[in-house]
Design an enzyme around this catalytic site. Sequence first.
Site, mmCIF file in Angstrom:
data_model
loop_
_atom_site.group_PDB
_atom_site.id
_atom_site.type_symbol
_atom_site.label_atom_id
_atom_site.label_comp_id
_atom_site.label_asym_id
_atom_site.label_seq_id
_atom_site.Cartn_x
_atom_site.Cartn_y
_atom_site.Cartn_z
ATOM 1 C CG HIS A 17 -1.910 -1.097 1.243
ATOM 2 N ND1 HIS A 17 -3.034 -1.054 0.451
ATOM 3 C CD2 HIS A 17 -1.959 -2.278 1.901
ATOM 4 C CE1 HIS A 17 -3.742 -2.166 0.646
ATOM 5 N NE2 HIS A 17 -3.117 -2.909 1.512
ATOM 6 C CG ASP A 57 -13.007 -3.187 12.221
ATOM 7 O OD1 ASP A 57 -11.903 -3.216 11.676
ATOM 8 O OD2 ASP A 57 -13.989 -3.797 11.790
ATOM 9 C CG PHE A 107 -8.030 -6.598 13.564
ATOM 10 C CD1 PHE A 107 -7.514 -6.576 12.278
ATOM 11 C CD2 PHE A 107 -7.246 -7.176 14.557
ATOM 12 C CE1 PHE A 107 -6.264 -7.079 11.983
ATOM 13 C CE2 PHE A 107 -5.994 -7.688 14.276
ATOM 14 C CZ PHE A 107 -5.497 -7.644 12.979
ATOM 15 C CG ASP A 160 -9.197 -8.322 10.162
ATOM 16 O OD1 ASP A 160 -8.792 -7.244 9.692
ATOM 17 O OD2 ASP A 160 -10.127 -8.413 10.957
ATOM 18 C CG ASP A 169 -7.079 -4.473 1.831
ATOM 19 O OD1 ASP A 169 -6.023 -5.124 1.865
ATOM 20 O OD2 ASP A 169 -7.226 -3.378 2.421
HETATM 21 N N1 LIG Z 1 -10.682 -5.383 10.456
HETATM 22 C C1 LIG Z 1 -9.834 -4.469 9.938
HETATM 23 N N2 LIG Z 1 -10.037 -3.195 10.273
HETATM 24 C C2 LIG Z 1 -9.205 -2.289 9.738
HETATM 25 C C3 LIG Z 1 -8.179 -2.609 8.859
HETATM 26 C C4 LIG Z 1 -7.572 -1.396 8.518
HETATM 27 C C5 LIG Z 1 -6.472 -1.155 7.538
HETATM 28 N N3 LIG Z 1 -5.555 -2.239 7.463
HETATM 29 C C6 LIG Z 1 -4.685 -2.176 6.308
HETATM 30 C C7 LIG Z 1 -3.500 -2.988 6.552
HETATM 31 C C8 LIG Z 1 -3.518 -4.107 5.862
HETATM 32 C C9 LIG Z 1 -4.736 -4.232 5.104
HETATM 33 O O1 LIG Z 1 -4.432 -4.679 3.798
HETATM 34 C C10 LIG Z 1 -5.328 -2.849 5.108
HETATM 35 O O2 LIG Z 1 -4.933 -2.205 3.920
HETATM 36 C C11 LIG Z 1 -8.224 -0.395 9.216
HETATM 37 N N4 LIG Z 1 -9.186 -0.982 9.936
HETATM 38 C C12 LIG Z 1 -10.176 -0.400 10.826
HETATM 39 O O3 LIG Z 1 -11.320 -0.099 10.030
HETATM 40 C C13 LIG Z 1 -11.895 1.139 10.457
HETATM 41 C C14 LIG Z 1 -11.627 2.137 9.368
HETATM 42 O O4 LIG Z 1 -12.478 1.783 8.276
HETATM 43 P P1 LIG Z 1 -12.667 2.902 7.126
HETATM 44 O O5 LIG Z 1 -13.263 4.117 7.809
HETATM 45 O O6 LIG Z 1 -13.597 2.277 6.113
HETATM 46 O O7 LIG Z 1 -11.285 3.142 6.566
HETATM 47 C C15 LIG Z 1 -11.148 1.522 11.726
HETATM 48 O O8 LIG Z 1 -11.764 0.900 12.836
HETATM 49 C C16 LIG Z 1 -9.787 0.897 11.490
HETATM 50 O O9 LIG Z 1 -9.105 0.621 12.717
HETATM 51 C C17 LIG Z 1 -7.979 -3.969 8.524
HETATM 52 O O10 LIG Z 1 -7.083 -4.360 7.733
HETATM 53 N N5 LIG Z 1 -8.844 -4.868 9.098
#
Ligand SMILES: Nc1nc2c(c(CN[C@H]3C=C[C@H](O)[C@@H]3O)cn2[C@@H]2O[C@H](COP(=O)(O)O)[C@@H](O)[C@H]2O)c(=O)[nH]1
Length: 362
Positions: free
Chosen positions: A77, A272, A270, A334, A339
Amino acid sequence: MSDDEPDLELLALLRQHLQGKLTLNDAPETGVLEGAEYVYDNAIDVALHMRSCKNAAAAIHAQMQQKQYSPATWSSHELHPDRAKISDEAAVAFVFTMDLLNFSFWSDKSETDRFAVEYRGKRWTGYWSLVAGLQRALDEGIPITDSHFWQDEEECTLDVLKQVFRSCTNEEMPLLPERLACLREAGQVLYEKYECHPVNLVDAANGSAAGLVNLLARDFSCFRDEHVFEGRRKPIRILKRAQILVADLWACFEGEDYGAFNDIDKITMFADYRVPQILYNMGCIYYSPALDLAIRDKKDIPQGGSWEMQLRELIRREILRQHPGTNINAILLDFFLYDTIKEMEDAGQKIVPHHRTRSIWY
Ligand SMILES: Nc1nc2c(c(CN[C@H]3C=C[C@H](O)[C@@H]3O)cn2[C@@H]2O[C@H](COP(=O)(O)O)[C@@H](O)[C@H]2O)c(=O)[nH]1
């Protein structure tokens, strides 16, 4: 087994995890699964759809294999730190700062009016607005990843943080005062216990992912994501940002150096607002009529309430252990789901919205 055949063993594992049938001795020392078990057993507004889970697991597995999803995907990224250009210590400081503030970016404004950060000629929203804001601040000479700066009340003010995360729209990043409080507390704790640098915190975990999660929960109240559920005496440990911090270090360093954890597969998915959303849109989970309506109407779901805890906990039950012969664990699963939902949104696909809880925990 050919690529297009579903991996029956993986399906069985995923089904077990989603059904919560795995014995708790798989639970990490963090004790996060014990809480998930309790909420699952008492959940009446969120439920698993096993048949859809089984189909989804096959599809997810195939796509992840096809996309060769691996920890290296993280560094691909463009906004994530490039370890070829910065020191390991700077990368750890960046990831620590990022996951200290990695919460609550959602907006109910339109795509053009929602909070956004302009950086490298693009508009970044959601999680990416956080990463873009941090990178932009460093480019502008603001030491936003330095814990000494966080403690300096003259230098690191709310106005400076507003400048770091200044928006190219009229909407400001949510919860800025709370984000400043997180920086202040983390700066103080790092000064008192870890000689001001997150690498010393990582070293103190001695290569244990669960150990690092526990250190974060023990020493930093802003990582202590634990909540009472329906009057239960023992708080439910969710620890979402502590876990995503460990996951991001593991991915950033591709399992080496500051990302080398001998028990990385004990990190759960996670809790969220994104993962419940994608699992719902894939038909893997479904809601009671009242909750379904509240989410579709984008009503505020109170933090710490039964609905919110069920939404957060139900998806976290699974620990997808390292599956023999593939590199898939709960973290990569996750990352892939996150993504994927973002790609679906960017493609303008009609998807049921995520739940709305304004919180520093996710
Ligand atoms: N379950 C989960 N939650 C994740 C991520 C990520 C980013 N991870 C990057 C790293 C490797 C991956 O390839 C991603 O590119 C952010 N979040 C959470 O989402 C929310 C933001 O959402 P939105 O407002 O739509 O961007 C916020 O709570 C944030 O903490 C994830 O990967 N998994």
